[in-house]
Structure formats: structure tokens, C-alpha cells
Design a protein around this motif. Structure first.
Motif, short mmCIF file in Angstrom:
data_model
loop_
_atom_site.label_atom_id
_atom_site.label_comp_id
_atom_site.label_asym_id
_atom_site.label_seq_id
_atom_site.Cartn_x
_atom_site.Cartn_y
_atom_site.Cartn_z
N GLU A 40 0.80 -1.21 0.00
CA GLU A 40 0.00 0.00 0.00
C GLU A 40 0.84 1.27 0.00
N ARG A 41 2.00 1.24 0.65
CA ARG A 41 2.76 2.49 0.85
C ARG A 41 4.10 2.51 0.11
N GLY A 42 4.34 1.54 -0.76
CA GLY A 42 5.54 1.57 -1.56
C GLY A 42 6.76 1.08 -0.81
N GLY A 43 7.93 1.52 -1.25
CA GLY A 43 9.18 1.05 -0.67
C GLY A 43 9.32 1.41 0.79
N VAL A 44 9.81 0.47 1.58
CA VAL A 44 9.98 0.68 3.00
C VAL A 44 11.29 0.09 3.46
N VAL A 45 12.01 0.84 4.28
CA VAL A 45 13.27 0.38 4.88
C VAL A 45 12.97 -0.12 6.28
N LEU A 46 13.41 -1.34 6.55
CA LEU A 46 13.18 -1.95 7.86
C LEU A 46 14.48 -2.03 8.62
N GLY A 47 14.41 -1.76 9.92
CA GLY A 47 15.57 -1.87 10.80
C GLY A 47 15.24 -2.67 12.03
N ALA A 48 16.19 -2.71 12.94
CA ALA A 48 16.01 -3.48 14.17
C ALA A 48 14.92 -2.86 15.04
N ARG A 49 14.33 -3.72 15.85
CA ARG A 49 13.31 -3.32 16.82
C ARG A 49 12.12 -2.60 16.17
N GLY A 50 11.73 -3.06 14.99
CA GLY A 50 10.52 -2.57 14.35
C GLY A 50 10.66 -1.22 13.65
N ALA A 51 11.87 -0.72 13.45
CA ALA A 51 12.04 0.58 12.79
C ALA A 51 11.58 0.51 11.34
N GLU A 52 10.87 1.55 10.88
CA GLU A 52 10.37 1.59 9.52
C GLU A 52 10.55 2.99 8.94
N VAL A 53 10.97 3.05 7.68
CA VAL A 53 11.09 4.32 6.97
C VAL A 53 10.47 4.14 5.59
N TYR A 54 9.37 4.84 5.32
CA TYR A 54 8.69 4.72 4.03
C TYR A 54 9.30 5.75 3.07
N LEU A 55 9.78 5.25 1.93
CA LEU A 55 10.56 6.08 1.02
C LEU A 55 9.74 7.15 0.32
N ASP A 56 8.45 6.92 0.12
CA ASP A 56 7.63 7.86 -0.63
C ASP A 56 6.99 8.93 0.24
N GLU A 57 7.36 8.98 1.50
CA GLU A 57 6.68 9.89 2.42
C GLU A 57 7.61 10.93 3.02
N ASP A 58 8.81 11.12 2.45
CA ASP A 58 9.78 12.12 2.93
C ASP A 58 9.88 12.12 4.46
N PRO A 59 10.41 11.05 5.01
CA PRO A 59 10.44 10.92 6.47
C PRO A 59 11.37 11.95 7.12
N ALA A 60 10.98 12.44 8.25
CA ALA A 60 11.83 13.35 9.02
C ALA A 60 12.92 12.58 9.75
N ASP A 61 12.61 11.36 10.15
CA ASP A 61 13.57 10.51 10.85
C ASP A 61 14.04 9.41 9.89
N LEU A 62 15.37 9.38 9.63
CA LEU A 62 15.91 8.39 8.70
C LEU A 62 16.04 7.01 9.32
N GLY A 63 15.83 6.89 10.61
CA GLY A 63 15.85 5.59 11.25
C GLY A 63 17.14 4.83 10.99
N PRO A 64 17.06 3.58 10.48
CA PRO A 64 18.27 2.78 10.28
C PRO A 64 19.19 3.34 9.18
N LEU A 65 18.71 4.31 8.39
CA LEU A 65 19.55 4.90 7.35
C LEU A 65 20.42 6.04 7.88
#
Length: 720
Positions: free
Chosen positions: A558-583
Motif C-alpha cells: 500500500e505504501r511503496g518502498g519501506v526500509v526496515l531496521g532493528a526493533r521494528g524501525a520503519e522508513v517509508y521512502l515515498d513519504e519524505d520521512p523526518a527521521d531516517l531511522g536505520p539509514l
């Protein structure tokens, strides 16, 4: 008087080389029991000396007159085989020279003849080169004569000689920080002088640039030479629509990648206008090719290179010196490997098997032949030359990006650049020398060494599949290995991790440095996160939470590309995240690099980037390499571009250079070529996978080789 002095100087050099060759033959006759210069009943010292002088003279004349013809006849054999045949052909010439001796004396066994001929060729070439280098006028005249002969015969310089040519030298795998440190430490004095180190005035500028997520030669060089590396997600990847694994250094894959790039951009490449491509994975649209992996078919006589193997091997001493240096480098690598084991160095990978020979090929044979070809291109006045020197990259994979091993390689590469600088002074047109790299290398131990299992084992565990009790080594592919097999005209080998799975429901797991790719071949499309969870509920969590994994890239339905990290971290690429999380640890450019790869048609179901320590700059390679590249993290993403100050500053607008495609635009602007579709397209045919190493059709090969020997003496980096 001046003409007589020139004649006297040339005659003196001939006599000196003849005398040294005669003395060498006498010494060898005294040392080797199977080599005799006297009759069975014995002869006087004077007669033995005359026999040696006549034999040395006959051998020298045969080397000048017959050797180029032999090399030309054997140019269709692979390059490495030609290098080995040089010994036996040289020995045959010695046997013939002794039979032609009017004294009727002199005999030698066939095996001993090979040794005697090799030593005499090396000594004669070293003597002639030393005398020519010491005589600056003779040295210059030799280069000017060669350049003038090429102009009259081929007219390549022609109308374009009024404009400077450009030579691009790619130092494969040398990162920006490694190069800068080498210059500061004095390991690369030529580049130090160009950059104004010490009291000299700078002639070049050093500009860093950033690679795409796939920080490896296949993606970078394709983008640099052909303007597009779209849909190259890694060094190797699985394509579901064809069921094949693409490998950047496999000839058939290189042909296809080049075809796709030409089709996407609409032009043949950076080198379509009177260009030459040497030692590269791709042609760049050049007609003059040597050791280029993507050459699709045997080329006709009209397209044969004038600066290929003939120019180098037409002098038997070149083949002898290179072969002796090759053997010395093999011995050096074995000694260094043993020392690393004795000293219990960490990290460390296996350096046995064929690796010592592959290293020697990269650091000696490939370098010598490519540099000789570039010299021929410059003396021919070609407009643009792009050459790749893979020595550092190969050594750094097994010895680490920094250390004594790589320091030696950097010194030799600097001497090669100094040699090209000298040749540029005598070329028929002015030349601008641009030095660049395609990626860097990041240090760190292997994933397998730290955790006792491979990425494939971890994926199988997450899927609930049986895991081997003992972790298998992951196949490691490097540019030099491909160059060796191209020279031997054999297809690049496939490792166990590149074969199709025994069962289509099992995942295909591939490694590209510290980047891993997981694909499920029984699903025809790119699987979504939800589909993966339904099939293997524990897989994504197992990977994302493993301490050796930095982040994953998957596709959400539903939300396109997503970056997953440890402990449930998520960064959705199409939503201009403020927090880069595992990146966040990978730098601010990481988001855009991952986002671009997410849009490729052949991106894997799961893209896995290893852990990265920003403090130490270390990553964990999924291949057996302690210096790796292919993903994000550290120096591997930061190559360099070193350009003359006479060229426009590529970073004048203050914005960083990002991506190989942008480097292509910079280089094309420097060449002043139109990037439009009117440029002739020379797309390779996709069916031919075997590269052809073209021959030189120049009748002056012996003169060229003499010039190479004279210039080569100044390098002082040959191990005899």
C-alpha cells in the motif's frame, strides 16, 4: 656535424647493446652445462668470444626482424598464452641464431635455450632502454619519429590535433580518502606534484563524488561510459522474467547491460568519437578495444586496434620482463599470505588457490598491457582514451584497503601515471590526463567470520529451511578475475550461489560486497512485504534484527518502498520521512540512493545492507573479502575525480557530485561532444558472449616496442 653526432650516438648504443649481449652469452655459457660456445676439442678464448659475438648479433637481428612477424601470426591466441609462448619462441630464435653462426660452433639444449634467450632479451632491453633514457635527445627523437609515422600512416590526429585529447585513467577501487592519504604520505609523488604538494604549483584539482547504492564497477563504469546504470541494483542479481542471474563481470551479462544502456540513452557512449577503451567492462562506444569484456564479436580488419598486444609483445624483452615480474609477484603474494597467517592478522581471508596468479595478473600483466595500449593511443593522437587499472581493487579485497600490500600497488600506479605524463610531452597533440575511480573500499571482517554463517544460511533459517552445519564460503567476484578469464577467452565461472535453486520455492540469495539480495524465483513479480510475511512470517524480523544487518529494503503493498531496521524501525521512502531511522548512520544521501534502487524493475524481493560502524568505517562483507564494496557504508561510496585546472570545475556550483550518470555528463562536457541521438550507435549484439582481444596491424611494432622499453625504464618498478 650534428648529423654525424646523431649517427655516432646511435652507433654507440648498438655497439654497447651488442657487447653486453655478447658478454651475457659468455657468462651463461660458463654457468649452464648444456650451453657450449666451443668445439668438443676446445677453442681459444678469442675464438670463443668471436662465436659469442656472432651468436649475439644474429640473435639480435632475428629478434628485430623475425619476432614481430611471429607475434603477428599468433595474435589470435589468448593474451596469457601468447605471454607463455614468448619464452619458447625466443628460445627457438636463439637455436636458429646458433645454427646460422658461420663459426659452426655453439650448441644448446632446447630447455636451456629458453633460459638463455630470456636472460639475453632482458639484458639487451635493459641496456638499450638505459642508454636511450640517459640520452634525452635520442629518447625524444624516438618518440617523435613514432608519432610522426603514425600520423602519416593513419592520419588519426588530423584536423583534431589542434584540440587537446583526453586520457581517462580509472584507478579501480581507490577511494577519495585513500588517494588523499597516499599523496600526503608521499606514496604517489606524481599526483602530489599535480595537486601542488610541496613547492610545486598545482595543475589538477581533486573532487570527491558519491556512488549510487550499488558501489561497484559494473554500475559505476556503465554509468560513466554509457550515461545510464538504470536497473543495475548490484554486482549480481536474479531476474525473474528470464530466470537468469546477471553478473556484471560475466561477458554475456556485460553485453546485455551495455545494450540496455545504449537503448535507454540513444547514443553509443562516451568514446564514440575516435575513442579507445582499454581494460574495461564496457566499450563506451569506442572502436579501438583491448581487454574489454563486453565486446560482442570478432572485429574485422578495419577495426583492429593499433595499440593492442602487438605493440607490447613485439619486443620479446617486454614479454620476458612481464613474465619474470609475474612470477616475482606470485612469490611475493605467497610470502605475504604466509606472514599474515604466522602473525595471526585479523581480519583475514583465504589467499590460496588461484588467487596469487590472479593478483599477479592484475598488478603486472593487465597494468603493463593496458598502459602500453594507452601509450600507443596517445602517440596515435586519438581523441579520447578510457582505461581501467584494477591492481589496487584486487589486492585490497584480500589484504584490506590500507597496508603495506596496497601501498606498493599505489606506488606502482603512480609510476604508470608518470610514464603517461612523459609520453604526453611527445604526442602529436596536447593531452589532458584525468584520473578517477569508480568506487572505494570499506574495511571489515566478513559476515561469515564474525557470526559463523553466511547470509544464505540466515535466510534459510528465517524461512524454516534446513541450514548446513558448516557455513559454505560465498563466491567472491572481482574485476581482475573477470579480466583473467577474458584474456583466456573463457566464460566467467559461476559459483554455487549463482545457480538456480534446486527447488523453485527456495530463495535465491546473492552477495555483492556488503549488499545482499534475496529473491523468490517461483513468484513472477517483486513480492510485497505482506506476501513475504504470509509465506515466511519470521524471515523479515530475523534479518532486520540480526546484529550484522544494517537495514532491509522491501516493497509494501500500500505504501511503496519501506526500509526496515532493528526493533521494528520503519522508513517509508515515498513519504519524505523526518527521521531516517536505520539509514541515519549511512549519511544524508542514503535515502535518495535507496529510493532510486527501489524504482528499478529488477530490484530483489529483499535488499539487505550489512551493519556499518560510522566510527571505524567498517562493514561486514557477505563475500569473502576484508576490503569490500557494493553497498552503502564508509569509503566504498566515496571515489574521486582528479582533473586538470584547464577543465571546468565539476563542483563549481557548490553541489556535490552524486551518481555515475552525473560523472558521465561531466566527462562528456569536457570532451565537448553532443550527447544527442545523432552520435553513431555501435550497440553490441547480445548473442555473442566471448570477448575478442584485437590485434595491432601496425608494421612498426618493433619501433613502438623500443620506445615503450625506453620509456618503461624510467618507471623503475619492474621486478627482474
Amino acid at each position: 656535424m650534428r648529423r654525424w653526432r646523431k649517427f655516432g650516438s646511435a652507433a654507440w648504443r648498438v655497439v654497447a647493446v651488442w657487447a653486453v649481449s655478447t658478454l651475457t652469452m659468455l657468462v651463461l655459457a660458463g654457468i649452464l652445462p648444456d650451453f657450449k660456445l666451443q668445439s668438443a676439442g676446445g677453442d681459444s678464448a678469442t675464438r670463443i668470444a668471436v662465436t659469442a659475438a656472432l651468436g649475439a648479433g644474429a640473435f639480435g637481428l632475428l629478434s628485430v626482424l623475425v619476432w614481430p612477424l611471429l607475434v603477428r601470426a599468433l595474435l589470435l591466441v589468448p593474451a596469457l598464452v601468447l605471454g607463455l609462448l614468448a619464452f619458447f619462441l625466443n628460445g627457438s630464435l636463439l637455436l636458429l641464431a646458433l645454427r646460422l653462426n658461420p663459426e659452426g660452433r655453439g650448441e644448446v639444449g632446447a630447455e636451456t635455450a629458453v633460459v638463455v634467450a630470456a636472460v639475453m632479451s632482458a639484458v639487451a632491453s635493459a641496456t638499450g632502454g638505459a642508454l636511450a633514457v640517459r640520452d634525452d635527445d635520442a629518447y625524444r627523437r624516438r618518440l617523435y619519429r613514432l608519432a610522426d609515422r603514425r600520423r602519416r600512416r593513419g592520419g588519426q590526429a588530423g584536423a583534431g590535433a589542434a584540440h587537446p585529447g583526453t586520457v581517462f585513467i580509472q584507478l579501480d577501487g581507490v577511494g577519495h580518502d585513500v588517494l588523499f592519504a597516499a599523496v600526503v604520505r608521499g606514496l604517489m609523488p606524481t599526483l602530489g606534484r599535480w595537486l601542488g604538494e610541496g613547492a610545486t604549483e598545482a595543475t589538477h584539482r581533486l573532487t570527491p563524488w558519491r556512488t549510487d547504492w550499488s558501489s561497484q564497477t559494473g554500475a559505476s563504469q556503465l554509468g560513466i561510459l554509457h550515461g545510464s546504470n538504470h536497473d543495475v541494483p548490484a554486482f549480481r542479481w536474479y531476474e525473474k522474467d528470464t530466470g537468469e542471474v546477471m553478473v556484471s563481470n560475466r561477458p554475456s551479462s556485460a553485453v546485455e547491460l551495455q545494450r540496455r544502456a545504449v537503448e535507454r540513452t540513444g547514443d553509443g557512449g562516451l568514446l564514440t568519437l575516435d575513442g579507445a577503451s582499454r581494460g574495461n567492462l564496457f566499450s563506451g562506444g569506442a572502436e579501438q578495444l583491448a581487454l574489454v569484456l563486453s565486446v560482442a564479436a570478432r572485429r574485422g580488419r578495419e577495426n583492429r586496434s593499433r595499440a593492442g598486444y602487438f605493440a607490447y609483445f613485439s619486443d620479446p624483452a617486454n614479454a620476458v620482463r612481464t613474465a619474470l615480474s609475474f612470477v616475482a609477484e606470485v612469490c611475493r603474494e605467497i610470502a605475504e599470505s604466509v606472514r599474515a597467517r604466522v602473525e595471526h592478522r585479523r581480519p583475514r581471508v583465504g589467499r590460496g588457490g588461484l588467487y596469487p596468479f590472479i593478483r599477479a595478473f592484475a598488478t603486472v600483466v593487465e597494468r603493463d598491457v593496458v598502459v602500453a595500449a594507452v601509450i600507443g593511443d596517445m602517440l596515435a593522437g586519438r581523441t579520447a582514451v578510457y582505461a581501467d587499472l584494477v591492481a589496487y581493487d584486487e589486492v585490497a579485497h584480500h589484504s584490506g584497503p590500507c597496508g603495506k600490500d596496497t601501498d606498493k600497488v599505489l606506488r606502482r600506479l603512480d609510476r604508470s601515471l608518470a610514464l603517461l605524463e612523459q609520453v604526453a610531452e611527445h604526442a602529436p597533440r596536447a593531452y589532458r590526463i584525468v584520473v578517477l575511480s569508480d568506487h572505494g573500499q570499506s574495511p571489515g571482517e566478513t559476515f561469515r567470520a564474525r557470526y559463523g554463517l553466511t547470509l544464505g544460511d540466515l535466510v534459510r533459517a528465517g524461512c524454516g529451511l534446513p541450514v548446513p552445519r558448516r557455513a559454505q564460503r560465498t563466491h567472491s567476484g572481482a574485476e581482475a578475475r573477470a579480466a583473467v578469464r577474458a584474456a583466456l577467452r573463457r566464460p566467467v565461472e559461476e559459483g554455487a550461489d549463482e545457480r538456480r535453486p534446486a527447488r523453485r520455492a527456495e530463495p535465491v540469495v546473492l552477495a555483492s560486497g556488503n549488499l545482499g539480495l534475496v529473491s523468490f524465483p517461483d513468484v513472477p513479480h517483486r513480492m510485497t512485504r505482506q506476501e513475504i510475511d504470509r509465506r515466511h512470517p519470521a524471515l523479515l524480523a530475523t534479518l532486520a534484527n540480526h546484529p550484522g544487518v544494517g537495514f532491509l529494503l522491501v516493497r509494501d503493498a500500500e505504501r511503496g518502498g519501506v526500509v526496515l531496521g532493528a526493533r521494528g524501525a520503519e522508513v517509508y521512502l515515498d513519504e519524505d520521512p523526518a527521521d531516517l531511522g536505520p539509514l541515519a548512520d549511512f549519511g544524508p544521501e542514503a535515502l535518495e540512493a535507496v529510493r532510486r534502487t527501489d524504482g528499478f524493475p529488477h530490484t530483489a524481493d529483499i535488499m539487505v545492507n550489512s551493519w556499518y560502524d560510522p566510527g571505524e568505517g567498517e562493514v561486514l562483507a557477505f563475500e569473502e573479502q576484508i576490503g569490500s564494496h557494493g553497498g552503502l557504508g564508509g569509503a566504498q561510496s566515496h571515489p574521486f575525480l582528479l582533473s586538470p585546472l584547464t577543465l571546468p570545475d565539476p563542483a563549481a556550483d557548490g553541489r556535490p557530485l552524486v551518481g555515475a550518470e552525473q560523472i558521465h555528463r561531466v566527462l562528456r562536457d569536457w570532451l565537448g561532444e553532443d550527447a544527442g541521438p545523432e552520435i553513431p550507435v555501435a550497440a553490441p549484439t547480445a548473442h555473442a558472449a566471448e570477448p575478442f582481444i584485437p590485434a595491432d596491424e601496425s608494421p612498426s611494432g618493433a619501433t613502438e616496442s623500443t620506445a615503450f622499453a625506453a620509456v618503461d625504464h624510467a618507471r623503475q618498478d619492474k621486478t627482474r
